[in-house]
Design an enzyme around this catalytic site. Structure first.
Site, PDB file in Angstrom:
ATOM      1  N   ILE A  64      18.821  26.269  26.427  1.00  0.00           N
ATOM      2  CA  ILE A  64      18.236  27.319  25.589  1.00  0.00           C
ATOM      3  C   ILE A  64      18.446  28.721  26.156  1.00  0.00           C
ATOM      4  O   ILE A  64      18.103  29.701  25.528  1.00  0.00           O
ATOM      5  CB  ILE A  64      16.720  27.098  25.368  1.00  0.00           C
ATOM      6  CG1 ILE A  64      15.992  26.887  26.698  1.00  0.00           C
ATOM      7  CG2 ILE A  64      16.502  25.909  24.436  1.00  0.00           C
ATOM      8  CD1 ILE A  64      14.486  26.824  26.554  1.00  0.00           C
ATOM      9  N   GLY A  65      18.999  28.795  27.329  1.00  0.00           N
ATOM     10  CA  GLY A  65      19.235  30.120  27.893  1.00  0.00           C
ATOM     11  C   GLY A  65      20.249  30.027  29.006  1.00  0.00           C
ATOM     12  O   GLY A  65      20.276  29.051  29.753  1.00  0.00           O
ATOM     13  N   GLU A  66      21.090  31.018  29.058  1.00  0.00           N
ATOM     14  CA  GLU A  66      22.029  31.039  30.164  1.00  0.00           C
ATOM     15  C   GLU A  66      22.229  32.473  30.608  1.00  0.00           C
ATOM     16  O   GLU A  66      22.684  33.313  29.845  1.00  0.00           O
ATOM     17  CB  GLU A  66      23.377  30.426  29.751  1.00  0.00           C
ATOM     18  CG  GLU A  66      24.344  30.386  30.912  1.00  0.00           C
ATOM     19  CD  GLU A  66      25.507  29.441  30.666  1.00  0.00           C
ATOM     20  OE1 GLU A  66      25.817  29.171  29.499  1.00  0.00           O
ATOM     21  OE2 GLU A  66      26.085  28.993  31.666  1.00  0.00           O
ATOM     22  N   GLY A  67      21.821  32.749  31.816  1.00  0.00           N
ATOM     23  CA  GLY A  67      21.983  34.103  32.336  1.00  0.00           C
ATOM     24  C   GLY A  67      22.853  34.062  33.586  1.00  0.00           C
ATOM     25  O   GLY A  67      23.478  33.042  33.889  1.00  0.00           O
ATOM     26  N   PHE A  69      21.798  34.304  36.605  1.00  0.00           N
ATOM     27  CA  PHE A  69      21.172  33.645  37.745  1.00  0.00           C
ATOM     28  C   PHE A  69      20.549  32.290  37.439  1.00  0.00           C
ATOM     29  O   PHE A  69      20.005  31.650  38.324  1.00  0.00           O
ATOM     30  CB  PHE A  69      20.109  34.570  38.364  1.00  0.00           C
ATOM     31  CG  PHE A  69      20.680  35.894  38.773  1.00  0.00           C
ATOM     32  CD1 PHE A  69      21.531  35.991  39.863  1.00  0.00           C
ATOM     33  CD2 PHE A  69      20.388  37.048  38.053  1.00  0.00           C
ATOM     34  CE1 PHE A  69      22.082  37.208  40.233  1.00  0.00           C
ATOM     35  CE2 PHE A  69      20.933  38.271  38.423  1.00  0.00           C
ATOM     36  CZ  PHE A  69      21.783  38.348  39.515  1.00  0.00           C
ATOM     37  N   VAL A  72      18.569  27.695  31.424  1.00  0.00           N
ATOM     38  CA  VAL A  72      17.270  27.144  31.044  1.00  0.00           C
ATOM     39  C   VAL A  72      17.474  26.060  29.981  1.00  0.00           C
ATOM     40  O   VAL A  72      18.252  26.237  29.046  1.00  0.00           O
ATOM     41  CB  VAL A  72      16.309  28.248  30.538  1.00  0.00           C
ATOM     42  CG1 VAL A  72      14.960  27.663  30.158  1.00  0.00           C
ATOM     43  CG2 VAL A  72      16.126  29.326  31.604  1.00  0.00           C
ATOM     44  N   ASP A 177      12.334  43.679  35.179  1.00  0.00           N
ATOM     45  CA  ASP A 177      13.271  43.313  34.111  1.00  0.00           C
ATOM     46  C   ASP A 177      12.514  43.045  32.813  1.00  0.00           C
ATOM     47  O   ASP A 177      12.753  42.053  32.128  1.00  0.00           O
ATOM     48  CB  ASP A 177      14.092  42.093  34.553  1.00  0.00           C
ATOM     49  CG  ASP A 177      15.397  41.957  33.774  1.00  0.00           C
ATOM     50  OD1 ASP A 177      15.804  42.929  33.107  1.00  0.00           O
ATOM     51  OD2 ASP A 177      16.007  40.870  33.829  1.00  0.00           O
TER      52      ASP A 177
END
Ligand code: ADP
Ligand code: MG
Ligand code: ZN
Length: 542
Positions: A64-67, A69, A72, A177
């Site tokens: 559901i998330g990729e950043g 660092f 998710v 952030d």
């Protein structure tokens, strides 16, 4: 409703190149989707392999998330009797520093779990892989809902954001952030959660023990004395077409070296099982090159007052490039000033953009102000800048160049700007961008205008505010379906109603609060505790 709720791959901005692609060929789109799906499947398999204990407890459903660092994942807990429990699994990149990881976790465990701050349920580690398990909060994409939020919802959103910020600031946590993708919002349930302490730092009296270490660690890593050979001028200049002719002929920012280090560490496990650190220095600038054309020529330097305190800047060394947009060899050989700069340029406070070494919780309040600006103007991201000086120029166009320069003096920075730009009236600015006629307080015509996804500023636009504002056609209103995009990448303005939903009677208190959040001077900027008591929230209680 349920289906439209938030499973997203991080912010639209980060993915915009893909989003902008016109999908002429449906089969190509399908192919890409399958490709992405198999990519996610592989990532899930890899995660099970890296941290096998997850397999006993969770069924990992999706990414559901990729950043930069972390990644998710959405998982369900299998241990529970009764209904399945949804869990968010944050897999931190193995190259994160162990102290950094531990500090993120400590923020969640100590300050989290109440007042809209995300809590933590479990944490898993195998070798250098760490996974933080948190309660899953289904959430909206900010961009998707921006133009359908009622004014009352905006009040509630901001109030709840301040609750979260008050909570973490009480613990001496500076989030660093604050932005919509780190403040989860479930519109239906009216639930909110501040997430992502991956960049958090402590105030001098922080109650989070590990944040004390994070701070010094970060400084050590970017400190020139510690073997990294980063040298930079502490003056930066921008110039471009709207700058005076003589300035235009000077070397522009391209000739200015402005590297900053992004120290990355790799964890290696030693024979005795202890974690060891391997550091390498990455020159971010080489990847993220400076901009091409700027309408405003500006320059930031540490003033004499500050130089005395900042050991890396010799106080006495004068040079001949002051008040020009050149950077002389003396300045080029000055050491980099150590100041935390994490975060996203468009949300960074002026003191962060100018590398002021003493940064406080006030920087989060500035970021909250930028979110509020988006909510009031209907534009997200409001500022879109790939570097700090562009971001600073964009701030000046809203808050005024003289005002910015004056405020910077209070924290020891001197800014040179090639021309004077007046401050904007916040109400007029927001109403114009939102498409409300300030005389009749009605929506202006539904002429095709910029959509929510169009930043008020972008790299494409030059940074002369009068230009930006005058060029802004009648802004989009929620009822306009012209901007519905069919690639599923957000930005669609999808309500059927063109109801003003309170937007025609935004009280002065809203703009007063906005003004106090976007106070250029961090010392006088409103705190989260004060914001909660602001008349804008008069009938709301904690
Ligand atoms: P990063 O450091 O990579 O930005 P974040 O902690 O911000 O990591 O998480 C990235 C994204 O994952 C968030 O923007 C959000 O969409 C999703 N996410 C993170 N934590 C949760 C959670 N507890 N519940 C639901 N979604 C979450
Ligand atoms: Mg994040
Ligand atoms: Zn100089």
């Amino acid at each position: 409703m349920e289906a439209s709720l938030g499973i997203r791959m991080d912010e639209p901005m980060a993915f915009s190149p893909q989003c902008d692609q016109v999908q002429a060929d449906g089969s190509l789109k399908k192919h890409e989707q399958n490709f992405k799906l198999s990519g996610v499947k592989k990532d899930i398999e890899k995660l099970y392999e890296a941290v096998p204990q997850l397999g006993n407890l969770f069924k990992i459903k999706d990414k559901i998330g990729e950043g930069t660092f972390s990644s998710v994942y959405l998982a369900t807990a299998q241990l529970q009797v009764g209904p399945e429990e949804k869990i968010a699994l944050k897999h931190l990149i193995p190259t994160s520093h162990p102290i950094r990881i531990a500090a993120e976790l400590q923020c969640l465990t100590v300050a989290g779990g109440q007042d809209n701050v995300m809590g933590v349920k479990y944490c898993f580690r195998k070798n250098d892989h760490v996974v933080i398990a948190m309660p899953y909060l289904e959430h909206e994409s900010f961009l998707d809902i921006l133009n359908s939020l009622s004014f009352q919802e905006v009040r509630e959103y901001m109030f709840n954001l301040f609750r979260a910020l008050k909570r973490i600031h009480q613990f001496g946590i500076v989030h660093r952030d604050v932005k919509p993708s780190n403040f989860l919002y479930n519109r239906r349930l009216k639930k909110y959660a501040l997430v992502d302490f991956g960049l958090a730092q402590g105030t001098h009296d922080t109650k989070i023990e590990l944040l004390k270490l994070v701070h010094s660690e970060a400084q050590q890593e970017s400190c020139p004395q510690n073997k990294s050979h980063v040298i930079t001028g502490n003056k930066i200049s921008l110039s471009g077409p709207a700058a005076p002719k003589e300035l235009d002929q000077q070397p522009t920012v391209k000739t200015v070296k402005r590297p900053y280090t992004n120290a990355q560490s790799q964890i290696k496990q030693g024979k005795d099982g202890k974690l060891m650190k391997q550091s390498k220095t990455v020159d971010v600038l080489s990847r993220k090159l400076a901009p091409k054309k700027k309408a405003i020529s500006s320059k930031v330097m540490t003033s004499g007052v500050m130089r005395k305190t900042a050991s890396s800047c010799p106080a006495s060394l004068t040079c001949d490039c002051y008040a020009t947009d050149k950077v002389c060899s003396i300045c080029l050989s000055r050491r980099q000033q150590v100041a935390p700069r994490a975060g996203t340029p468009g949300f960074r406070a002026p003191e962060v953009l100018t590398k002021c070494p003493n940064q406080t919780t006030a920087i989060d309040m500035w970021s909250a102000g930028v979110i509020f600006l988006s909510l009031l103007s209907g534009r997200y991201p409001f500022y879109k800048a790939s570097d700090d000086l562009t971001a600073l120029a964009q701030i000046m166009t809203i808050r005024g160049s003289r005002e910015t320069i004056q405020a910077a003096k209070t924290f020891g920075k001197s800014i040179l700007c090639s021309k004077e730009i007046p401050a904007q009236d916040l109400r007029k600015l927001c109403e114009k961008l939102r498409g409300i006629d300030s005389n009749t307080l009605t929506l202006t015509s539904d002429v095709q205008g910029p959509a929510a996804r169009d930043p008020a500023f972008s790299e494409k636009t030059d940074h002369n505010v009068s230009h930006v504002i005058q060029q802004t056609p009648e802004a989009q209103h929620p009822g306009n379906s012209l901007h519905k995009d069919n690639n599923g990448c957000g930005g669609s303005l999808n309500t059927d109603t063109i109801s003003l939903e309170g937007w025609n009677e935004v009280p002065d208190e809203a703009y007063d609060l906005l003004d106090k959040l976007l106070d250029l001077n961090p010392a006088s900027r409103i705190t989260a505790e004060e914001a909660l008591l602001h008349p804008f929230f008069k009938d709301m209680s904690l």
